[in-house]
Structure formats: structure tokens, C-alpha cells
Design a protein around this motif. Structure first.
Motif, PDB file in Angstrom:
ATOM      1  N   LEU B  33       0.897  -1.180  -0.006  1.00  0.00           N
ATOM      2  CA  LEU B  33      -0.024   0.128   0.104  1.00  0.00           C
ATOM      3  C   LEU B  33       0.855   1.386   0.075  1.00  0.00           C
ATOM      4  CD1 LEU B  33      -2.755   1.217  -0.065  1.00  0.00           C
ATOM      5  CD2 LEU B  33      -2.941   1.140   2.605  1.00  0.00           C
ATOM      6  N   ILE B  34       1.983   1.210   0.778  1.00  0.00           N
ATOM      7  CA  ILE B  34       2.822   2.669   0.887  1.00  0.00           C
ATOM      8  C   ILE B  34       3.449   2.928  -0.586  1.00  0.00           C
ATOM      9  CG2 ILE B  34       4.394   3.917   2.249  1.00  0.00           C
ATOM     10  CD1 ILE B  34       2.894   3.220   4.600  1.00  0.00           C
ATOM     11  N   PRO B  35       4.093   1.851  -1.095  1.00  0.00           N
ATOM     12  CA  PRO B  35       4.820   2.229  -2.567  1.00  0.00           C
ATOM     13  C   PRO B  35       3.500   2.522  -3.238  1.00  0.00           C
ATOM     14  CG  PRO B  35       5.406  -0.071  -1.533  1.00  0.00           C
ATOM     15  CD  PRO B  35       4.628   0.337  -0.674  1.00  0.00           C
ATOM     16  N   ALA B  36       2.435   2.031  -3.348  1.00  0.00           N
ATOM     17  CA  ALA B  36       1.240   2.705  -4.322  1.00  0.00           C
ATOM     18  C   ALA B  36       0.904   3.940  -3.837  1.00  0.00           C
ATOM     19  CB  ALA B  36       0.029   1.568  -4.192  1.00  0.00           C
ATOM     20  N   MET B  37       0.874   4.425  -2.627  1.00  0.00           N
ATOM     21  CA  MET B  37       0.496   5.718  -2.328  1.00  0.00           C
ATOM     22  C   MET B  37       1.711   6.712  -2.737  1.00  0.00           C
ATOM     23  SD  MET B  37      -1.377   4.938   1.340  1.00  0.00           S
ATOM     24  CE  MET B  37      -1.461   6.344   2.056  1.00  0.00           C
ATOM     25  N   LYS B  38       2.787   6.536  -2.582  1.00  0.00           N
ATOM     26  CA  LYS B  38       4.219   7.102  -2.799  1.00  0.00           C
ATOM     27  C   LYS B  38       3.962   7.355  -4.414  1.00  0.00           C
ATOM     28  CE  LYS B  38       7.883   5.141  -1.447  1.00  0.00           C
ATOM     29  NZ  LYS B  38       9.368   4.873  -0.926  1.00  0.00           N
ATOM     30  N   THR B  39       3.662   6.390  -5.093  1.00  0.00           N
ATOM     31  CA  THR B  39       3.617   6.876  -6.628  1.00  0.00           C
ATOM     32  C   THR B  39       2.369   7.183  -6.997  1.00  0.00           C
ATOM     33  OG1 THR B  39       3.124   4.354  -6.836  1.00  0.00           O
ATOM     34  CG2 THR B  39       5.567   5.111  -7.359  1.00  0.00           C
ATOM     35  N   ARG B  40       1.439   7.501  -6.053  1.00  0.00           N
ATOM     36  CA  ARG B  40       0.071   8.118  -6.278  1.00  0.00           C
ATOM     37  C   ARG B  40      -1.034   7.016  -7.064  1.00  0.00           C
ATOM     38  NH1 ARG B  40       0.819  14.505  -7.027  1.00  0.00           N
ATOM     39  NH2 ARG B  40       1.447  14.924  -4.877  1.00  0.00           N
ATOM     40  N   LEU B  41      -0.376   5.928  -6.981  1.00  0.00           N
ATOM     41  CA  LEU B  41      -1.464   4.834  -7.679  1.00  0.00           C
ATOM     42  C   LEU B  41      -2.746   4.353  -6.800  1.00  0.00           C
ATOM     43  CD1 LEU B  41       1.407   2.542  -9.072  1.00  0.00           C
ATOM     44  CD2 LEU B  41      -0.116   3.942 -10.420  1.00  0.00           C
ATOM     45  N   ALA B  42      -2.297   4.832  -5.558  1.00  0.00           N
ATOM     46  CA  ALA B  42      -3.360   4.928  -4.357  1.00  0.00           C
ATOM     47  C   ALA B  42      -3.411   6.027  -3.893  1.00  0.00           C
ATOM     48  CB  ALA B  42      -3.373   3.673  -3.438  1.00  0.00           C
ATOM     49  N   ALA B  43      -4.556   6.470  -3.168  1.00  0.00           N
ATOM     50  CA  ALA B  43      -4.816   7.737  -2.652  1.00  0.00           C
ATOM     51  C   ALA B  43      -5.853   7.661  -1.709  1.00  0.00           C
ATOM     52  CB  ALA B  43      -4.895   8.745  -3.668  1.00  0.00           C
ATOM     53  N   PRO B  44      -5.875   6.577  -0.795  1.00  0.00           N
ATOM     54  CA  PRO B  44      -6.722   6.594   0.202  1.00  0.00           C
ATOM     55  C   PRO B  44      -6.866   7.962   1.412  1.00  0.00           C
ATOM     56  CG  PRO B  44      -4.996   5.221   0.860  1.00  0.00           C
ATOM     57  CD  PRO B  44      -4.822   5.839  -0.396  1.00  0.00           C
ATOM     58  N   PRO B  45      -7.974   8.517   1.499  1.00  0.00           N
ATOM     59  CA  PRO B  45      -8.055   9.616   2.421  1.00  0.00           C
ATOM     60  C   PRO B  45      -7.814   9.330   3.821  1.00  0.00           C
ATOM     61  CG  PRO B  45     -10.245   9.184   1.684  1.00  0.00           C
ATOM     62  CD  PRO B  45      -9.546   8.265   0.910  1.00  0.00           C
ATOM     63  N   ASP B  46      -8.174   8.022   4.280  1.00  0.00           N
ATOM     64  CA  ASP B  46      -7.720   7.545   5.707  1.00  0.00           C
ATOM     65  C   ASP B  46      -7.030   6.055   5.464  1.00  0.00           C
ATOM     66  OD1 ASP B  46      -9.369   9.190   7.397  1.00  0.00           O
ATOM     67  OD2 ASP B  46     -10.354   8.938   5.583  1.00  0.00           O
ATOM     68  N   VAL B  47      -6.206   5.922   6.145  1.00  0.00           N
ATOM     69  CA  VAL B  47      -5.595   4.538   6.386  1.00  0.00           C
ATOM     70  C   VAL B  47      -5.719   4.035   7.969  1.00  0.00           C
ATOM     71  CG1 VAL B  47      -3.900   4.463   4.392  1.00  0.00           C
ATOM     72  CG2 VAL B  47      -3.213   5.310   6.897  1.00  0.00           C
ATOM     73  N   ILE B  48      -6.164   2.939   8.053  1.00  0.00           N
ATOM     74  CA  ILE B  48      -6.275   2.217   9.379  1.00  0.00           C
ATOM     75  C   ILE B  48      -5.400   1.176   9.659  1.00  0.00           C
ATOM     76  CG2 ILE B  48      -8.206   1.104  10.857  1.00  0.00           C
ATOM     77  CD1 ILE B  48      -9.775   2.220   8.576  1.00  0.00           C
ATOM     78  N   ASP B  49      -4.449   1.417  10.567  1.00  0.00           N
ATOM     79  CA  ASP B  49      -3.407   0.446  10.976  1.00  0.00           C
ATOM     80  C   ASP B  49      -3.956  -0.499  11.709  1.00  0.00           C
ATOM     81  OD1 ASP B  49      -1.014  -0.695  11.546  1.00  0.00           O
ATOM     82  OD2 ASP B  49       0.015   0.982  12.348  1.00  0.00           O
ATOM     83  N   LEU B  50      -3.818  -1.718  10.985  1.00  0.00           N
ATOM     84  CA  LEU B  50      -4.378  -2.986  11.893  1.00  0.00           C
ATOM     85  C   LEU B  50      -3.127  -3.710  12.713  1.00  0.00           C
ATOM     86  CD1 LEU B  50      -6.070  -4.534   8.909  1.00  0.00           C
ATOM     87  CD2 LEU B  50      -7.304  -3.272  10.669  1.00  0.00           C
ATOM     88  N   THR B  51      -1.935  -3.244  12.763  1.00  0.00           N
ATOM     89  CA  THR B  51      -0.988  -4.124  13.090  1.00  0.00           C
ATOM     90  C   THR B  51      -0.798  -3.756  14.725  1.00  0.00           C
ATOM     91  OG1 THR B  51       0.750  -2.287  12.908  1.00  0.00           O
ATOM     92  CG2 THR B  51       0.545  -3.965  11.162  1.00  0.00           C
ATOM     93  N   HIS B  52      -1.571  -3.376  15.434  1.00  0.00           N
ATOM     94  CA  HIS B  52      -1.658  -3.186  16.675  1.00  0.00           C
ATOM     95  C   HIS B  52      -2.719  -3.757  17.447  1.00  0.00           C
ATOM     96  CE1 HIS B  52       1.828  -0.310  17.023  1.00  0.00           C
ATOM     97  NE2 HIS B  52       1.370   0.015  15.784  1.00  0.00           N
ATOM     98  N   ILE B  53      -3.530  -4.445  16.670  1.00  0.00           N
ATOM     99  CA  ILE B  53      -4.547  -5.511  17.086  1.00  0.00           C
ATOM    100  C   ILE B  53      -3.914  -6.599  17.494  1.00  0.00           C
ATOM    101  CG2 ILE B  53      -6.946  -6.158  16.673  1.00  0.00           C
ATOM    102  CD1 ILE B  53      -7.238  -4.069  14.451  1.00  0.00           C
ATOM    103  N   ALA B  54      -3.994  -7.217  18.687  1.00  0.00           N
ATOM    104  CA  ALA B  54      -3.342  -8.299  19.309  1.00  0.00           C
ATOM    105  C   ALA B  54      -4.073  -9.503  18.787  1.00  0.00           C
ATOM    106  CB  ALA B  54      -3.450  -8.432  20.712  1.00  0.00           C
ATOM    107  N   GLU B  55      -5.332  -9.505  18.481  1.00  0.00           N
ATOM    108  CA  GLU B  55      -6.204 -10.682  17.955  1.00  0.00           C
ATOM    109  C   GLU B  55      -5.638 -11.201  16.609  1.00  0.00           C
ATOM    110  OE1 GLU B  55     -10.146  -9.638  18.389  1.00  0.00           O
ATOM    111  OE2 GLU B  55     -10.690 -11.475  17.192  1.00  0.00           O
ATOM    112  N   LEU B  56      -5.070 -10.110  16.053  1.00  0.00           N
ATOM    113  CA  LEU B  56      -4.631 -10.423  14.644  1.00  0.00           C
ATOM    114  C   LEU B  56      -3.069 -11.072  14.407  1.00  0.00           C
ATOM    115  CD1 LEU B  56      -5.994  -7.496  12.225  1.00  0.00           C
ATOM    116  CD2 LEU B  56      -7.070  -9.516  12.866  1.00  0.00           C
TER     117      LEU B  56
END
Ligand SMILES: Cc1cc2nc3c(=O)[nH]c(=O)nc-3n(C[C@H](O)[C@H](O)[C@H](O)COP(=O)(O)OP(=O)(O)OC[C@H]3O[C@@H](n4cnc5c(N)ncnc54)[C@H](O)[C@@H]3O)c2cc1C
Ligand code: FES
Ligand code: FES
Lengths: 164, 265
Positions: B33-56
Motif C-alpha cells: 500500500l505505501i509504495p502505491a501511495m508514494k507513486t500516487r497509484l493509490a490515494a486513500p483519504p484515511d488509512v487504518i493501521d491493523l498491526t496493533h490489534i493483538a487478536e490478528l
């Protein structure tokens, strides 16, 4: 804007940054730590490698906000201040660099690699593990030599520390 | 990169609430996702970080049943001692994704949600007949992977984990693209009580798929020799600057042989 709070090279840092700020830009532009380089747009070159919570990562592919709460070590913080870190010393002795652009990333990747292989390294492993770091100058030969030398020096150093 | 608002989800319900924002995207390892955002191939207005959810996070191996949390990194899968003992093929696969730095951040959930036609995990999950557990349902890998970068995931649906039963034998071999390390063709083979499954990534025009000719030959005899003289059709395979469809058709057989050798080795 996000409030980020992280430990960088042993120093506690708090700042308000735009959410889109990449970790590498935070390090270079907000903290003035310009040893970490940017060599590509595609997350492939590894010039930007730093350690986040003890692991080598590409700081160009992580938001500063993602790193908030973490401990970051950059090339500037690798040595304890009394002299070169053994990996830096090995690159110097073995002519492991030419222009030096890739070198900070190479050294951070090498240190991580050596830490993950306490059993020691061989040439094939070093070459495979350098997959994420590109060098335009050296042809890698002396980089591989430097890493093998550093790995041996660090293993010996550990042996001495244990004996002492 | 365009402007974006970063949210760190503390729980799955928190993430689901945040996902109601228009065009919001989940962020796991960020290696796609970040490489895609850097090259503007993706431009989400919001990103939701999932990596701090212990269950995952985390890997459980209980008997023959394996569960891998969506936010588990490739490095964690590659180095998990219990998983290595139970199903070394998936550890081997994870240890050959990208490079060490990518493996420290990239996750299995992000990889399968992205479903790149040249990604490694989709082949493993399809061959292992894995179940994908999401916040809404459980579905078979066969139903989950839908084509190029397409999955059955609906808006706001989060991959929680993948689950599979360890087969008697499994192996993976890929011919990596020398620049990116993505698969130019990768084959995962699994042989168990339910029969033989062989899934191919990096070659199909429509993403990961099962190769019936390979499966049929291996069902008779699960050995590399059984693939001698077997050919697979090049229809429906990718042709690009790296390789023609015919070349990839040949690679499917060669990689299948190597995967079987790894499985029976
Ligand atoms: C240099 C480089 C080399 C690479 N080489 C390979 C390779 O050889 N083989 C390979 O397979 N891959 C390769 N990759 C891709 C890598 O494996 C990525 O980690 C992976 O594809 C995406 O995982 P991520 O956790 O980084 O996801 P992200 O980039 O964070 O997210 C990817 C997508 O999935 C969605 N998403 C993430 N998590 C979830 C979830 N739990 N539920 C629902 N949606 C979710 C996001 O919204 C986004 O759309 C490479 C990447 C790089 C940068
Ligand atoms: S700048 Fe090239 S990988 Fe980060
Ligand atoms: S020394 Fe110049 S790029 Fe490596």
C-alpha cells in the motif's frame, strides 16, 4: 497532523508531523539525520534501511506515524560513540564502498543480518540476504567480504566478552 | 504522496468503525500500500493501521491444525519453530518473499487481501485448501481469490486469520523475477488424505489457479518422475516482457517437479 513519539538513537523525540510523512523524511528533514538515504521510489534499493525495534526495515516504506512508540536506530546511532562499530570498521578495512551512497543502508542491513545469524554467515547466505540492497558501484564483492569479516570479528568479540 | 489521515485501530470493532469512512483503506505491513501511495497509484483519504490489534497476530499449531493471524509478518512465518516442524513448505515460501526488510514488515493478511497475481501466499493457501477467516465469515481459498488483485472481501471486511490442516506432504518452488523476487511462476503442491492439489501463481492471466494436468499426474504417483512428459496448456497464461505464455507453461511443469522434490526430499 499526528503527534509522534519515538526513541531515535537513544534520544526521546516528540513531534507533530503530517500523517503522510515517511519515516525516512522524518529522520532526514525533522531530525537532521541525513545519513539515511533515499535511492528509489519503488521500495527496492535499501539505501533507507534503519532498525525499528531491532529489525531492519525500509524507512521509505513506513509512515513516521506507524513508527510512533518504537525505538529507531540509524547509521548515526550504530556505534557507541567511542569509535566505529565493527561493521563500519569492516567496510572501511575491506574497501566495502566506493561512492558511499548505498553504504548506510548496507551497514544497517549487514548488522541486522549478523544479529539474525549468531551461528555465523557464509558467502551464499550474505549474497541472498543482500537481496533488498542495491549498490551501483562496487559489484558487491567487497561488501560481501566486509560483512563476512564483521561477522567473524563480532563473534570473536562476543567470545572475549564471555571469557572476561 | 497525497494527504492522508492515519488511524491506529486498537481493536477489530474500532477498525470496523473507522472503515465506515469513505474510501478508507486498511494498512497492515504497508509493503504494497505505501509504495502505491508514494507513486500516487493509490490515494486513500484515511488509512487504518491493523498491526496493533493483538487478536490478528501470532501462529498457533495444534496437532495438524495451523492458524496464522492476518498481521503475522513473513519473517515470523519463516522462523516459527512449531510451524517449521509441522509444515516447513510454508516457512520456506515465506522466507523467499522479497527481501529481509520486506519480510520484517509485510504480512500474510495484506498479501492475500492484495492478491497480486505473482504473490507467493495465494498459491500456498489454494493448494492447502485453507480457510480464510474474516470479520464476517469463513470461506475457502478457492472462493476467496477472485482474479487479478481481486478477492471476495467486501467493504470494511477484515481478514482475521488463515487456517489449514497440515497435509502429509507439501512443497513450494518458484522461479523468481530476478528484479522483484515476485514469482514469474511458482507452484505449491500438497498431498494428503483428500488427494493432491497443485496451485500456480505468477503465471495465470486471471491470478492463482489449480493445474489439473499436474494434479492428475501426481495423483497417480506423487513423485517428480510422474511429471515427465506432462505438459500444460499455455491458454490463459500471462505473456509479458519477462516471459511468454509458452515459456510460463513450461515453467509450471519445471516448478511443479521441484516442488514435489522439495515435498518428498
Ligand atoms: C521490494 C518488494 C518485494 C516484494 N516481493 C514479494 C515477493 O517476492 N512475493 C510476494 O508474495 N510479495 C512480495 N512483495 C509484497 C509483500 O509481500 C507485501 O508485504 C504484501 O503483498 C502485502 O502485505 P502488507 O502486510 O505489506 O499489506 P499492505 O501493503 O499494508 O496492504 C495491502 C492491501 O491489503 C489490504 N489489507 C491489509 N491487511 C488486511 C486485512 N487484514 N484485511 C483486509 N484487507 C487488508 C490493504 O488495505 C491493502 O489494500 C514485495 C514487496 C516489496 C516492496
Ligand atoms: S529508498 Fe529505496 S528502498 Fe527505500
Ligand atoms: S558504493 Fe556507490 S552505490 Fe554502493
Amino acid at each position: 497532523m499526528s503527534d509522534v513519539s519515538l526513541t531515535v538513537n537513544g534520544r526521546q523525540v516528540n513531534a507533530a508531523v503530517e500523517d503522510r510523512t515517511l519515516l525516512v523524511h522524518f529522520l532526514r528533514e525533522h531530525l537532521g539525520l541525513t545519513g539515511t538515504h533515499v535511492g528509489c521510489d519503488t521500495s527496492q534499493c535499501g539505501a533507507c534501511v534503519v532498525h525499528v525495534d531491532g529489525k531492519a526495515v525500509k524507512s521509505c516504506t513506513m509512515l513516521a506515524a506507524q513508527a510512533s512508540g518504537s525505538t529507531v536506530v540509524t547509521i548515526e546511532g550504530l556505534s557507541d560513540g567511542t569509535g566505529l562499530h565493527p561493521v563500519q570498521a569492516a567496510f572501511k578495512e575491506n574497501h566495502g564502498l566506493q561512492c558511499g551512497f548505498c553504504t548506510p543502508g548496507m551497514i544497517m542491513a549487514a548488522t541486522d543480518m549478523i544479529n539474525r545469524h549468531p551461528e555465523g554467515l557464509d558467502e551464499a547466505t550474505v549474497r541472498a540476504e543482500l537481496e533488498g540492497n542495491i549498490c551501483r558501484c562496487t559489484g558487491y564483492h567487497n561488501i560481501v567480504k566486509s560483512i563476512l569479516a564483521a561477522s567473524q570479528a563480532m563473534a570473536k568479540g562476543k567470545g572475549r566478552a564471555k571469557a572476561a | 504522496m497525497y494527504s492522508v489521515t492515519y488511524h491506529r485501530a486498537a481493536s477489530l470493532s474500532d477498525a470496523a468503525k473507522l472503515a465506515k469512512k469513505d474510501e478508507a483503506k486498511f494498512l497492515s505491513g504497508g509493503m504494497t500500500l505505501i509504495p502505491a501511495m508514494k507513486t500516487r497509484l493509490a490515494a486513500p483519504p484515511d488509512v487504518i493501521d491493523l498491526t496493533h490489534i493483538a487478536e490478528l497476530k501470532g501462529i498457533t499449531v495444534s496437532g495438524k491444525s495451523v492458524t496464522i493471524g492476518a498481521a503475522t509478518t513473513h519473517a515470523e512465518v519463516a522462523n516459527n519453530a512449531k510451524l517449521k516442524a509441522a509444515c516447513p513448505a510454508i516457512c520456506h515460501l515465506a522466507s523467499h518473499i522479497g527481501d529481509p526488510h520486506v519480510r520484517h514488515r509485510g504480512t500474510i493478511g495484506g498479501s492475500i487481501a492484495n492478491n497480486d497475481p505473482a504473490a507467493d501466499y495465494p498459491a500456498a493457501l489454494l493448494a492447502l485448501d485453507a480457510t480464510i477467516v474474516t470479520t464476517k465469515r469463513e470461506l475457502a481459498a478457492e472462493k476467496f481469490f477472485k482474479g487479478l488483485f481481486e478477492t471476495a472481501l467486501k467493504d470494511g471486511e477484515i481478514v482475521k486469520a488463515v487456517r489449514f490442516t497440515v497435509p502429509a506432504k507439501a512443497g513450494y518452488a518458484k522461479f523468481p523475477n530476478p528484479a522483484s523476487r515476485y514469482a514469474m511462476t511458482g507452484v505449491f503442491v500438497a498431498s494428503g488424505k483428500e488427494g493432491v492439489r497443485a496451485a500456480v501463481t505468477g503465471a495465470g492471466d486471471d491470478g492463482v489457479f489449480r493445474s489439473r494436468p499436474i494434479e492428475a499426474a501426481l495423483a497417480r504417483n506423487f513423485e517428480a518422475a510422474a511429471l515427465e512428459g506432462v505438459s500444460v496448456p499455455s491458454d490463459g497464461l500471462m505473456s509479458d516482457l519477462h516471459a511468454s505464455a509458452e515459456y510460463r507453461a513450461n515453467l509450471v511443469v519445471v516448478m511443479a517437479k521441484r516442488a514435489v522434490m522439495a515435498a518428498t526430499g
